[in-house]
Design a protein around this motif. Structure first.
Motif, PDB file in Angstrom:
ATOM      1  N   UNK A 261      24.991  39.703  49.338  1.00 40.24           N
ATOM      2  CA  UNK A 261      26.177  40.422  48.845  1.00 40.24           C
ATOM      3  C   UNK A 261      26.444  41.681  49.670  1.00 40.24           C
ATOM      4  N   UNK A 262      25.421  42.483  49.871  1.00 39.81           N
ATOM      5  CA  UNK A 262      25.615  43.705  50.662  1.00 39.81           C
ATOM      6  C   UNK A 262      26.039  43.346  52.082  1.00 39.81           C
ATOM      7  N   UNK A 263      25.402  42.341  52.646  1.00 36.46           N
ATOM      8  CA  UNK A 263      25.691  41.965  54.030  1.00 36.46           C
ATOM      9  C   UNK A 263      27.139  41.544  54.224  1.00 36.46           C
ATOM     10  N   UNK A 264      27.671  40.773  53.281  1.00 35.36           N
ATOM     11  CA  UNK A 264      29.070  40.364  53.432  1.00 35.36           C
ATOM     12  C   UNK A 264      29.996  41.576  53.396  1.00 35.36           C
ATOM     13  N   UNK A 265      29.715  42.482  52.474  1.00 34.78           N
ATOM     14  CA  UNK A 265      30.558  43.679  52.403  1.00 34.78           C
ATOM     15  C   UNK A 265      30.453  44.494  53.690  1.00 34.78           C
TER      16      UNK A 265
END
Lengths: 391, 391
Positions: A261-265
């Motif tokens: 999740x953090x990586x996509x953002x």
């Protein structure tokens, strides 16, 4: 009666039957379907005092039609994710008024007064001080609550079993975590990127690191994820003078590695930065990875004393957060790359007059994040990589 | 009619009704329940030409009675595990003739001509050349077949959801992966180990590493495991002149880290070695970790070209196997320690005239394996640790 595809004319009766709308004579419905796979309708009354959104999952990819089937079960995953999100971050998601599993239909808050974050950024807006911290906090709250820190062991096993999302996970496994690194008919890119696309396909070190991230995605059941947390899944705006941030479309939700999740953002923030750099409209873009990470970490640490399982000690928390950080960087790299040479590209870059320079920087950044994620130990280290790529 | 507890007198009619036995006048049944939680019956005919075992899960812990409830669902997990094992290693498990989910009853091959490996070892026997390689191969075949290398992504998600085993996982999480490191009423130990038990509870570095292994156990959904692969879950013997090895009792089965199966086997091998050392009966004990690992690795590598997902490259295989190795050592350490200062101890040590010296070596070895698992890169390095602890 079973599943049927709802048309605009069906919506008034549907909403009334299910208790979402009182006056059948005061309702206007319009279809606003925008994403690739679902239909969305907005219903409102004449005075504009009442409105609702209805989202229905079709049994195929909307933009492709029945020749590309896709199970509408993804709406179950979305409804489950909203349920969990409503418990931990009700102010950061649309209010959900009901879910109808027979029609795979969600009735929820109308967000049409807000704007999609990507759209605003593409128009030259800044992030402002609220957006990325809200995202970081939301990821922390959802992931803590649905991890072995926030749930009892038995509840976690039930969540894990209930939250498998095979078809949508497979899409990610394919389009994000393998296709861009092999010859695949889905891939396409600007001719000015031919050399880099070929180099990435031939890069065995990169391939092995992506294989590692792919296997992590497949096997690391850390917490319930949003699963598709890019800047097109965030709406922002102002209501009654206060900033509003709403995360939506969690249909890719499953129990996986928090860093996804953090990586996509982060990937989408870094690409928006390249667009702004290309256009000379850089404002607060460079702060967003740090701001979302700091908010994530602060919130996760704030929740830590409430963990249900106190065998996990503070030293383990440090180690765990570091692992999340490292994996987030890796997933960010894969998301950047697939958005430039994979199946679905970003308007951030495609709408540039000359997308090549920014796309090349983005590709190189993505590769660096994947290959060197264990060496980039904090947001400043990531900044140094970005700066080194900048002409 | 629902679940009922089968008594010895019920077995002939039960086996006949379910098509497992033809002649109701030629059957003798005896109860041979031995483990802590289930009942086992053996049925045979007068001439000894035909025999069967029936295992029924009770809704409580057999040795404790109804005051300690335990869901008989574990028999479902066991039946599922046997199904998978029968596909990949039919010769290394008992033949299963049927599973009755209503009564949580498995009808299977009578293994009473074989001996439990632990019993034989405790009596001074050697492992021989077949046992540990068979175990290593079985773990490789089961784990490869049920990993993302051996199954399609969608089938894997279905397996993951179907294989959650909350109650039995929680037992492991408690008795193996936390209790021995905290004050807990389950723990007990020989007074001669007071100082080490106290030191382990105060060892913050050890606690953090165990927390890491505990979280790995909870979140790392690599493959279907046996889940309780100690030397009491293995029977060995000779049939028609050929060595026979049978792994049984996979009721702790779930989708977890592959190293947990190897680690449990290694822990029990290392403890059996300490017993043999104490008694002066050392034979081939020191080879078993290496032999089982080499068989595991060779088999996994032999299966690798058949992987369904060729995005995983050979370099990733090396990395993955190294991770399995490292985690196996860590889990081995936790299994050793919990078997000396935790809830359930091993007869290997408890039946020694003076269990203290061997138990102290075992505890120290367990701690070394946990703390230094990333530095111990091959079986020879583990040997060096064992040798350094030996007086």
């Amino acid at each position: 009666m079973g599943y049927r595809i709802l048309e605009t004319d069906d919506i008034p009766a549907y909403l009334r039957e299910r208790g979402h709308w009182d006056d059948p004579d005061d309702i206007t419905v319009r279809e606003v379907s925008d994403g690739n796979v679902n239909r969305v309708f907005l219903a409102s009354n004449a005075s504009g005092t009442r409105s609702l959104a209805l989202k229905q999952a079709l049994p195929w990819v909307r933009v492709a039609g029945p020749s590309w089937p896709l199970s509408p079960d993804r709406a179950d995953a979305e409804a489950r994710a909203y349920e969990r999100l409503a418990e931990v971050a009700p102010d950061a998601i649309p209010a959900v008024h009901g879910y109808d599993p027979e029609h795979y239909a969600l009735v929820m808050e109308d967000l049409s007064d807000l704007e999609v974050l990507r759209t605003l950024l593409n128009e030259g807006a800044a992030y402002g001080p609220h957006t990325s911290p809200t995202i970081g906090r939301l990821v922390a709250r959802l992931s803590f609550a649905t991890s072995d820190f926030g749930m009892t062991s038995a509840d976690r096993k039930a969540l894990l079993a209930a939250s498998v999302n095979p078809e949508l996970c497979e899409i990610t496994e394919d389009v994000v975590l393998s296709e861009p690194y092999i010859e695949h008919e889905h891939n396409h890119w600007h001719p000015g990127l031919d050399d880099l696309a070929a180099a990435f396909r031939a890069d065995t070190a990169l391939r092995t690191e992506v294989a590692d991230l792919r296997h992590t995605f497949m096997t690391s059941a850390q917490a319930l994820l949003h699963g598709d947390l890019h800047s097109g899944s965030v709406m922002v705006g102002v209501r009654e003078g206060a900033p509003v941030v709403r995360v939506f479309d969690p249909e890719f939700s499953f129990v996986g590695p928090i860093g996804f999740d953090l990586g996509l953002y982060w990937a989408n923030a870094l690409v928006s930065e390249e667009r702004a750099r290309a256009l000379g409209t850089l404002s607060d873009h460079a702060d967003q990875l740090r701001l979302s990470w700091e908010a994530f970490e602060a919130e996760f640490r704030a929740l830590w004393p409430s963990r249900v399982d106190t065998f996990f000690d503070d030293a383990y928390l440090d180690r765990f957060l570091h692992r999340v950080w490292t994996e987030s960087l890796g997933f960010a790299g894969t998301e950047i790359i697939r958005r430039v040479i994979g199946f679905a590209h970003l308007t951030d870059l495609t709408t540039l007059a000359d997308p090549v320079p920014a796309s090349r920087r983005a590709l190189r950044l993505g590769r660096e994040l994947i290959l060197h994620r264990t060496r980039l130990t904090d947001p400043a280290a990531v900044r140094a990589v970005v700066d080194a790529l900048t002409p």
